[in-house]
Scaffold this active site. Structure first.
Site, PDB file in Angstrom:
ATOM      1  N   SER A   1       5.737  42.610 -20.230  1.00 44.73           N
ATOM      2  CA  SER A   1       5.197  42.594 -21.594  1.00 44.73           C
ATOM      3  C   SER A   1       6.008  41.692 -22.524  1.00 44.73           C
ATOM      4  O   SER A   1       7.238  41.733 -22.543  1.00 44.73           O
ATOM      5  CB  SER A   1       5.168  44.014 -22.164  1.00 44.73           C
TER       6      SER A   1
ATOM      7  N   SER B   1       5.505  41.985 -25.772  1.00 43.62           N
ATOM      8  CA  SER B   1       5.504  42.703 -27.044  1.00 43.62           C
ATOM      9  C   SER B   1       6.902  42.954 -27.610  1.00 43.62           C
ATOM     10  O   SER B   1       7.103  42.792 -28.823  1.00 43.62           O
ATOM     11  CB  SER B   1       4.753  44.026 -26.898  1.00 43.62           C
TER      12      SER B   1
ATOM     13  N   THR C   1      -0.925  50.147 -23.143  1.00 38.41           N
ATOM     14  CA  THR C   1      -1.605  49.156 -22.330  1.00 38.41           C
ATOM     15  C   THR C   1      -2.032  49.784 -21.011  1.00 38.41           C
ATOM     16  O   THR C   1      -1.911  51.002 -20.804  1.00 38.41           O
ATOM     17  CB  THR C   1      -0.727  47.898 -22.142  1.00 38.41           C
TER      18      THR C   1
ATOM     19  N   LYS D   1      -4.994  53.375 -21.765  1.00 37.71           N
ATOM     20  CA  LYS D   1      -5.721  53.267 -23.029  1.00 37.71           C
ATOM     21  C   LYS D   1      -6.789  54.346 -23.222  1.00 37.71           C
ATOM     22  O   LYS D   1      -7.046  54.767 -24.356  1.00 37.71           O
ATOM     23  CB  LYS D   1      -6.359  51.884 -23.160  1.00 37.71           C
TER      24      LYS D   1
ATOM     25  N   ASP E   1      -7.460  45.811 -30.647  1.00 34.98           N
ATOM     26  CA  ASP E   1      -7.865  44.701 -29.780  1.00 34.98           C
ATOM     27  C   ASP E   1      -9.059  43.950 -30.360  1.00 34.98           C
ATOM     28  O   ASP E   1      -9.028  42.725 -30.514  1.00 34.98           O
ATOM     29  CB  ASP E   1      -8.215  45.217 -28.380  1.00 34.98           C
TER      30      ASP E   1
ATOM     31  N   GLY F   1     -19.037  39.695 -19.427  1.00 36.12           N
ATOM     32  CA  GLY F   1     -18.257  40.829 -18.959  1.00 36.12           C
ATOM     33  C   GLY F   1     -18.656  42.089 -19.695  1.00 36.12           C
ATOM     34  O   GLY F   1     -19.185  42.042 -20.820  1.00 36.12           O
TER      35      GLY F   1
ATOM     36  N   GLY G   1     -13.485  46.999 -20.388  1.00 38.38           N
ATOM     37  CA  GLY G   1     -12.848  47.565 -21.565  1.00 38.38           C
ATOM     38  C   GLY G   1     -12.661  46.574 -22.698  1.00 38.38           C
ATOM     39  O   GLY G   1     -12.879  46.909 -23.872  1.00 38.38           O
ATOM     40  N   ALA G   2     -12.256  45.347 -22.385  1.00 43.27           N
ATOM     41  CA  ALA G   2     -12.067  44.335 -23.425  1.00 43.27           C
ATOM     42  C   ALA G   2     -13.399  43.975 -24.078  1.00 43.27           C
ATOM     43  O   ALA G   2     -13.489  43.833 -25.301  1.00 43.27           O
ATOM     44  CB  ALA G   2     -11.401  43.094 -22.847  1.00 43.27           C
TER      45      ALA G   2
ATOM     46  N   ARG H   1     -22.112  40.682 -14.042  1.00 41.14           N
ATOM     47  CA  ARG H   1     -22.574  40.617 -12.657  1.00 41.14           C
ATOM     48  C   ARG H   1     -23.458  41.818 -12.330  1.00 41.14           C
ATOM     49  O   ARG H   1     -24.450  41.696 -11.626  1.00 41.14           O
ATOM     50  CB  ARG H   1     -21.388  40.564 -11.695  1.00 41.14           C
TER      51      ARG H   1
END
Length: 280
Positions: A15, A17, A62, A66, A102, A127, A130-131, A152
């Site tokens: 990370s 961060s 992370t 999450k 995010d 996609g 989660g993002a 997909r």
């Protein structure tokens, strides 16, 4: 006495961060220290109890915690609850409150680049993980009117649209159908891991039909220019990597904890130096 902040995950040693947050604390003259804490899934509940016990003032969350951290918190922000994921926890009046920065970080990075605004841009998200969920819910909540999702597995895109509590005109597409329609979009957002180091040749779809001037954003920042961004740029697209999202979501977390908005350009420079490259 220094306040303690940190990030939990598994793995976590990679990370960046701690570097950006500790620099921001020093730069702002705040007596605080930020650490990374390696927490395995089976230890998450004990870790949260331990954070409370030692007085940790806030922490980032992370992979893979999450979602699973939500029932362990005292309160969760509306947007984070809708998304079903928390990436920032803040100690507020004796309670741990969860947030998701995010999507907001991504929206801020995109707003900095978009001259005409985002709300009227016909948008495609590639996609449905989660993002994508965080970005889709945030864009719609902010008033972006038309957001399609290509995946997909089309059923996952359909479920993501159905789960969204905010009103939006959206359709679920196969990757093949999205490739046919690329010229219809002013904004394309790539949220999968395709093209991430070390799989540098990965590409989520063929960008051949992208029209000149389209803004295409890939949330990956290692490498700083994925194959998708490289090929889209060759076709006249305006490109953006994931560095801005990473920096702005961190800055929003810092602001939640301290009430101070940090120097995002300084944060970005630190990450760039660690990656050994230049932003696109």
């Amino acid at each position: 006495m220094k306040k303690i902040y940190g990030v939990i995950g598994d793995p976590i040693a990679h990370s960046m961060s701690p570097a950006i947050h500790n620099d921001a604390f020093r730069h702002q003259g705040i007596e605080a220290a930020y650490h990374h804490f390696h927490v395995k899934p089976e230890d998450l509940q004990d870790a949260v109890k331990g954070m409370k016990a030692i007085g940790v003032s806030g922490f980032n969350v992370t992979i893979p915690h999450k979602q699973n951290i939500i029932p362990l918190l005292d309160e969760v922000d509306e947007l984070a609850l809708a998304i079903g994921a928390v990436n920032t926890v803040s100690w507020e009046e004796g309670r741990y409150v969860g947030y998701n920065t995010d999507g907001k970080g991504f929206y801020k990075s995109l707003s900095d680049l978009s001259e005409g605004g985002l709300k009227d841009s016909r948008t495609l998200i590639i996609g449905a993980g989660g993002a994508a969920r965080a970005i889709y819910f945030t864009l719609v909540k902010e008033g972006v009117r038309n957001v399609d999702i290509a995946n997909r597995t089309v059923e996952r895109a359909e479920k993501l649209i159905a789960d969204c509590p905010y009103e939006c005109e959206s359709q679920a597409l196969s990757i093949a159908k999205a490739e046919e329609m690329l010229a219809e979009y002013e904004l394309i957002i790539q949220t999968t891991s395709s093209g991430m180091s070390p799989n540098l040749d990965g590409i989520p779809l063929n960008p051949e039909q992208i029209k000149q001037g389209t803004l295409i954003s890939d949330i990956i920042y290692n490498p700083l220019k994925t194959k998708l961004l490289h090929d889209a740029e060759q076709r006249g697209a305006v490109i953006q990597n994931g560095l801005g999202m990473f920096v702005h979501q961190a800055a929003l977390a810092f602001e939640i904890w301290t009430g101070v908005h940090p120097d995002t350009a300084r944060m970005q420079e630190i990450v760039l130096n660690k990656l050994g490259g230049h932003t696109c």
